[in-house]
Design a protein around this motif. Sequence first.
Motif, mmCIF file in Angstrom:
data_model
loop_
_atom_site.group_PDB
_atom_site.id
_atom_site.type_symbol
_atom_site.label_atom_id
_atom_site.label_comp_id
_atom_site.label_asym_id
_atom_site.label_seq_id
_atom_site.Cartn_x
_atom_site.Cartn_y
_atom_site.Cartn_z
ATOM 1 N N VAL A 140 54.510 76.401 49.609
ATOM 2 C CA VAL A 140 54.739 75.584 48.424
ATOM 3 C C VAL A 140 53.816 74.380 48.551
ATOM 4 N N LEU A 197 53.542 78.828 45.616
ATOM 5 C CA LEU A 197 53.977 78.037 44.467
ATOM 6 C C LEU A 197 53.183 76.742 44.444
ATOM 7 N N ILE A 236 53.020 73.163 42.699
ATOM 8 C CA ILE A 236 53.865 72.221 41.950
ATOM 9 C C ILE A 236 53.027 71.011 41.559
ATOM 10 N N GLU A 267 52.378 81.129 41.596
ATOM 11 C CA GLU A 267 53.085 80.579 40.447
ATOM 12 C C GLU A 267 52.887 79.067 40.349
ATOM 13 N N MET A 310 54.495 75.331 38.724
ATOM 14 C CA MET A 310 55.678 74.625 38.245
ATOM 15 C C MET A 310 55.303 73.164 38.036
ATOM 16 N N GLN A 344 64.446 72.916 43.323
ATOM 17 C CA GLN A 344 63.614 73.925 42.647
ATOM 18 C C GLN A 344 62.790 74.713 43.663
ATOM 19 N N THR A 345 62.361 74.044 44.727
ATOM 20 C CA THR A 345 61.632 74.733 45.795
ATOM 21 C C THR A 345 62.527 75.759 46.468
ATOM 22 N N TRP A 358 63.068 78.744 44.160
ATOM 23 C CA TRP A 358 61.884 79.612 44.113
ATOM 24 C C TRP A 358 61.800 80.478 45.373
ATOM 25 N N ARG A 407 64.060 83.316 45.046
ATOM 26 C CA ARG A 407 63.545 84.324 44.113
ATOM 27 C C ARG A 407 62.486 85.206 44.768
ATOM 28 N N GLN A 408 61.854 84.699 45.808
ATOM 29 C CA GLN A 408 60.870 85.496 46.541
ATOM 30 C C GLN A 408 61.517 86.263 47.711
#
Length: 269
Positions: free
Chosen positions: A104, A202, A204, A232, A234, A255-256, A259, A262-263
């Motif tokens: 991230v 991700l 950000i 992705e 964000m 949010q991290t 995410w 979700r992975q």
Amino acid sequence: MTEPTPVLFIHGLWLHSASWQPWIDLFRHEGYDPSAPGWPGDPESVEEARQNPESIADHGIDDVVEHYAEVIRKMEARPILVGHSFGGMIAQKLLGQDLAVAAVAIDAAQIKGVLPVPLSALRSTLPVFKNPANRHRAVSLTAEQFRFAFGNALSEEESDALFEQWTMPAPGKPLFEAAAANFNPHSPAKVDTANSGRGPLLLISGGMDNTVPETVTRATLKQYRHSDAVTEFMTFPNRGHSLTIDGGWREVADQTLAWLRRQDLDAAR
């Protein structure tokens, strides 16, 4: 018996690694195994860093990448990386080298190939670039410079409090290396953006960031267009470069975590 998934936090310029402590506490509470080692030469505390800037000076991007690569090699499993600013660039380089399971990158410094250089970004880094000799020095910010570069989306009171709590001198060398990246075919700011076998990434962005404006992060996203790996984006529209340490850090951290889940990168491996 499952082991907790390691998470390695990587700070950027002008912030001490201890600024990640609220994130470490949260991630540990969520079942991960977090840590935040400093850059090479970083003293143990903000105060020590301010008193001994020479220990921090003249460390470039490759030095920092190799430092964290060595940290990772001593771990029992590849970690998740969470990096801010130049730490976000370092995280991307390590992920591209398959040294992490995911990364991230928060308001990440621009990598080789990213062309936009907004005026606000130039102003944010002027304390370093105004003197070419700063390439080999550690440079401190004033409270006013910090307010523009980090705390522009905050009250003056909160920005000044963060400045007093977390800021330390930063090596100028990484900024000079990044600035010359697109003119150097062997730039240390080059990331393996075409690696399709790497873990998910991700990016950000803080929509009000003066140091790494959203246009830079969106341009970074485009650099990954030749990779089939998950990449992705964000954005937090009303946040500046201080988004990992200011009063709204928890929203970014939550949010991290969401995410990562979700992975399928849960707290246990």
